[in-house]
Structure formats: structure tokens, C-alpha cells
Design an enzyme around this catalytic site. Structure first.
Site, mmCIF file in Angstrom:
data_model
loop_
_atom_site.group_PDB
_atom_site.id
_atom_site.type_symbol
_atom_site.label_atom_id
_atom_site.label_comp_id
_atom_site.label_asym_id
_atom_site.label_seq_id
_atom_site.Cartn_x
_atom_site.Cartn_y
_atom_site.Cartn_z
ATOM 1 N N ASP A 104 21.454 17.528 -3.574
ATOM 2 C CA ASP A 104 20.163 17.471 -2.888
ATOM 3 C C ASP A 104 19.982 16.174 -2.108
ATOM 4 O OD1 ASP A 104 19.439 19.937 -3.828
ATOM 5 O OD2 ASP A 104 18.409 19.150 -5.593
ATOM 6 N N GLY A 114 9.150 14.194 4.825
ATOM 7 C CA GLY A 114 9.369 14.126 6.263
ATOM 8 C C GLY A 114 10.228 15.276 6.751
ATOM 9 N N LEU A 115 11.247 15.661 5.961
ATOM 10 C CA LEU A 115 12.073 16.811 6.321
ATOM 11 C C LEU A 115 11.239 18.077 6.322
ATOM 12 C CD1 LEU A 115 14.857 18.118 6.839
ATOM 13 C CD2 LEU A 115 15.125 18.291 4.349
ATOM 14 N N ASP A 130 -15.242 -20.125 2.009
ATOM 15 C CA ASP A 130 -13.837 -20.133 1.602
ATOM 16 C C ASP A 130 -13.624 -19.510 0.224
ATOM 17 O OD1 ASP A 130 -12.844 -21.152 3.888
ATOM 18 O OD2 ASP A 130 -12.113 -23.045 3.067
#
Length: 523
Positions: free
Chosen positions: A279, A414-415, A36
Site C-alpha cells: 500500500d 490527496g490521492l 508586552d
């Protein structure tokens, strides 16, 4: 209980360890079997602490069960006091040792130690880590502040900051940012606890005019006791985001009697301008799924909706103690809240919500990576990369700037990925093209169109969940057309098309099948 590969919270004794590791001059004797002691790794490897947490384990073994494990515990207490000379001692049991019912608190009282001993009774099979941290801090505050008299002449602008702990998400930087911001607005921060405080410091809590609760999961219970016992009001607004930071400073200044003086710190807010810039216009309406601890999840939903113009498509927490607060927040966005500590349920909810951005813990980061959806981490539990060496708060105006960067940059990338996918057939962007700075045209472009091979990993990423009843074969033209679908819905498009093809006996899947399936599921 159920077995799980991942867990959002550990047992409550890990929460107690977080408090012990946050403070100076405090030691924790944990009655626990061998095995533990794994929690040390959370501090030394994940948080990158330069030293072990101040915890002594009894580490009894199976052969000790035939004798007295109580004697093992008492010996561990004596050894810890003699070796570390702490100002105060915490004693408790791990989830496994709790089954032995040795009563560490009662045993410690029989030892006649020359330092204060604070016993902890943490029900390991009903409660979890954050509750354990909250209960431990509350017990410490009661132990050291209960017999203190509140001074008559207290400066009205004096305050304490409560809640930051070791292993907390950016807690170190949040304390620095909020302390600076409060100081600029005329407030005097007397004490920060538990992070960096000593047991004797807790006795000085009533000497301030009011308290500031930065993390309700950790400090709200203690703050409510201080309010009842010492008539100390507290500020509960969490300063995450520009609007909340302004409201937070306003509430603190009212309690300090400074509401008529001008507000300072707004000049460092850049999120507001950035989010309104040209933007950022394309980000408006982006679907975002949010999951984490209650404080950060609720704040993230508010920032996403009001300050960045996103659409909250999912909101949840793994902390059942704060389920009511999350449900109230979810009603504002007309969505059903997700209250669970099962990461598989969270993954299913993300698939259902079809988000374009995921904000969550390290668990959601793994889920989003598999689903090829942008993600930013906003809450513990986190990995080592979320304890940066640089200054990166989440609270205050500078925290809002850091949030803008960490949320928006994954969407920007991602774009870019989506645009590269759209132009993958172009001679300059196809998979066989060499880097553009090496030569003008790749040799492959002179040999005709490149073969559009699809790797197993890419198919798995696009599909996320495949249709097990059919081993579908796609034509090369259909695969190229599928790649023109935005990556964040491409997996669903693949699943729907394969389901449509299986139901109608179509083999192989062509471009026409792809559009027929789209028309079918759009009805």
C-alpha cells in the site's frame, strides 16, 4: 527588522518565559511596558496550560517614564517574592524595556533578597526566542551547578535528559517515550530538565554519568558547559526516526557500559514494515518540501529520504544559529538550503519546488492549504491542535509510528481527492450528485451533464498566483480538462496556460490551448 504578519520566533524574553514555565519553584520578573504581556496567551491558549506562566510584569506605562521605572521594577521583585515564594528568581527586560537601560540584574542585586537571583541579558534586537531559551537554561545550570563537586562513585548507567521545554513540539510525550526506552535498555534517568525540574535539581546534574541532549537548540550550550566543567560526556544524536533511535540507544549504552546486552524496543517499530508494504509503494519518489526548526527539519529529511523513499525537494530552517547543520544536511540531497525567517520566501520556495507533500510549521500548513498541497506539521511554532490530549511522541520507535501516520495520511487523502477530481464528470461523483447512501442516482443525472461551474475560491486555489496582465476566460471543456491535471501541479498548469494565451493573443482558452501550452513549456 521588518514588519510581518507571521513570525517563526518571538523575542528572546519569550524563550526565557518558556524555561520559567517549564520548571517548578522558579519565577521570572520581566521589566516590560503595558502591552508586552501578550506572551501569556501562548501558554494558556496555545499550549492549553491549566495555569498562567510564573511571570510577573512590571507593566509600566507612559506616565511612569517621567519618574523612575527602576523603582517600579524593584517593587515588582519584592511583591513577586512575597506572593509566590519561589526558590529562585529570574530577572530581565523585554525588547521594549531594554531601550530604557535600567539594568534589572544590577537592580535585583541591591534588594538583598533571601533567594538566588539569576540575571538575564538577552539582546532582543540581535537574537530570538530559541536562543533566549538556550541562554536562560545555560545561565540557570551555571548558577546552580558551578560550585558542585562531582561524586567519585557514579553509576555508569545514570544519565540526565536535557532540553524539553514548555511550548516545544510534542516535548511532553517525547520525554515519556525516551525515558521508557532508556529504562528498558538498562539506563537510569536521574533528572529531566528544564521540563518539570526545580532550581535545586539543577545542582544534582553532575551526579549522573552523562547527559542526553534531546533538543540541541535548547540544551547544547548547557551540555557543553557541563562537559567542560564536570567532565560529563553527552549524547547528541536526536532519536527521531527508526535509524536515529537505534543509533541513539547504541551511543547511550556505550557510555553506560551496556553495549554487549541485547537491544530492546525494536518490536514496537511499525514504520519499517508499513513503508515496505504494497500500500506504500505508490509513495516512493514523492517530492517533499521540509521547513522548521533545525532538529526536526534535519530529522524529517533523513526519515523522508532513507525510511520512506521520498525525494527531498526542499529543506530549510528559520534558525540561523543552526544554518551550518542544515546546509550540511542539504548537501546530502543535492539541494540548496533555505535559511530565512520570512514566510513569503518560504512560500516562493514551495512554489518553485513543486512538492507533493509539505512538512513544516503552522505557517507552512497555511501556505500548503492555500496551494492545495498535503501538509503535516513537524515543528514549532504550532497551533493548539498540535498539542493533542492523546499520546503522540515524535521520538523513539513509537514516535516513528506516529510520524508515518501523520505524513502518509495526508498523501493518501490527496490521492483520493485527485481520483475524485478525475471522475468528477461521472454521474456519481459530480458536484450536483447527492450522497450515494441516500438514493441510487441523483436527479441531476437525468437532466443531462451537470454544468461545470468553477467557484472564485477554487480558481484562486488552482491559480495560487494569477497573471495580472490578463483576465483569461476558459471554456467549460478547457476547465474540465484542467481538472484532470493532478492538484499539486494544477496551479502551475493554469498559470503557464494563461501566460501562453496572453503572449499569443488567444481568447478564450480552449482544450487545444491547454495542450499547446503544455508542449511549449515542455521544450
Amino acid at each position: 527588522m521588518q514588519l510581518s504578519m507571521w513570525t517563526y520566533e518571538g523575542p528572546p524574553h519569550v524563550g526565557a518565559m518558556r524555561i520559567a514555565a517549564s520548571m517548578e519553584g522558579l519565577h521570572y520578573v520581566l521589566h516590560a511596558p503595558q502591552g508586552d504581556t501578550y506572551a501569556d496567551l501562548l501558554f494558556t491558549m496555545i499550549e492549553r496550560r491549566p495555569s498562567r506562566p510564573p511571570v510577573t510584569y512590571t507593566t509600566f506605562q507612559a506616565r511612569d517614564l517621567g519618574a523612575s521605572t527602576a523603582d517600579v521594577f524593584k517593587s515588582a521583585c519584592h511583591d513577586a517574592v512575597a506572593r509566590f515564594r519561589p526558590e529562585a528568581l529570574l530577572v530581565g527586560a523585554s525588547c521594549t524595556a531594554e531601550l530604557l537601560q535600567d539594568d534589572p540584574g544590577g537592580l535585583a542585586r541591591t534588594l538583598d533578597l533571601d533567594i538566588p537571583v539569576v540575571p538575564l541579558e538577552l539582546p532582543s534586537y540581535q537574537k530570538k526566542e530559541n536562543w533566549g531559551a538556550s541562554e536562560t537554561f545555560y545561565r540557570l545550570v551555571r548558577a546552580f551547578a558551578s560550585n558542585r563537586q562531582r561524586p567519585e562513585n557514579i553509576a555508569p548507567n545514570s544519565c540526565n535528559i536535557l532540553g524539553p521545554t514548555s511550548l516545544g513540539f510534542r516535548n511532553r510525550d517525547d520525554v515519556r517515550e525516551i525515558s521508557r526506552l532508556l529504562g528498558e535498555n538498562g539506563l537510569d534517568v536521574r533528572l529531566v530538565a528544564p521540563l518539570g525540574a526545580r532550581p535545586a535539581d539543577l545542582a544534582r546534574l553532575p551526579e549522573a554519568a552523562f547527559n542526553i541532549v534531546l533538543y540541541p537548540e535548547i540544551a547544547e550550550t548547557a551540555a557543553r558547559w557541563l562537559q567542560k566543567a564536570h567532565n560529563m560526556p553527552f549524547v547528541s544524536t536526536v532519536p527521531i526516526g527508526v535509524e536515529a533511535t537505534q543509533r541513539f540507544i547504541g551511543e547511550a549504552r556505550v557510555l553506560a557500559g551496556l553495549e554487549d546486552s541485547p537491544l530492546t524496543g525494536l518490536e514496537s517499530d511499525r514504520l519499517t514494515w508499513y513503508s515496505k508494504s504494497i500500500d506504500s509503494n505508490y509513495l516512493t519518489g514523492k517530492r517533499v518540501f521540509i521547513f522548521g526548526d533545525a532538529t526536526h527539519a534535519i530529522a524529517a529529511a533523513r526519515i523522508a529520504n532513507r525510511e520512506l523513499g521520498f525525494k527531498v525537494s526542499g529543506l530549510g530552517t528559520y534558525m540561523r544559529e543552526f544554518a551550518r547543520d542544515v546546509r550540511a544536511a542539504a548537501r546530502e540531497y543535492d539541494i540548496e538550503p533555505l535559511i530565512t525567517d520570512d514566510h513569503l520566501e518560504v512560500e516562493a520556495a514551495i512554489l518553485e519546488a513543486r512538492p507533493e507533500l509539505v512538512l513544516g510549521t503552522q505557517m507552512e500548513r497555511h501556505i500548503a492549504k492555500r496551494l492545495r498541497v498535503p501538509c503535516a506539521v513537524i515543528s514549532a511554532p504550532v497551533h493548539v491542535q498540535d498539542f493533542p490530549a492523546r499520546y503522540s511522541p515524535q521520538m523513539g520507535f513509537e514516535g516513528a509510528n506516529a510520524i508515518f501516520d501523520s505524513w502518509v495520511h495526508p498523501l493518501m487523502m490527496g490521492l483520493e481527492e485527485h481520483l475524485l477530481s478525475m471522475f468528477r464528470d461521472d454521474f456519481e461523483f459530480n458536484d450536483d450528485a447527492a450522497a450515494s447512501h441516500l438514493h441510487a442516482h441523483s436527479p441531476a443525472s437525468k437532466e443531462g451533464p451537470p454544468k461545470q461551474a468553477v467557484s472564485t475560491a477554487e480558481r484562486a486555489g488552482d491559480a495560487a498566483i494569477s497573471v495580472p496582465a490578463m483576465s483569461s476566460v476558459w471554456t467549460d471543456e478547457a476547465e474540465r480538462e484542467l481538472k484532470k491535471v493532478p492538484f499539486f501541479v494544477r496551479g502551475k498548469a493554469r498559470r503557464n496556460t494563461e501566460t501562453f494565451a496572453a503572449d499569443n493573443g488567444i481568447h478564450p482558452i480552449t482544450v487545444e490551448t491547454l495542450y499547446d501550452a503544455k508542449a511549449h513549456f515542455a521544450r
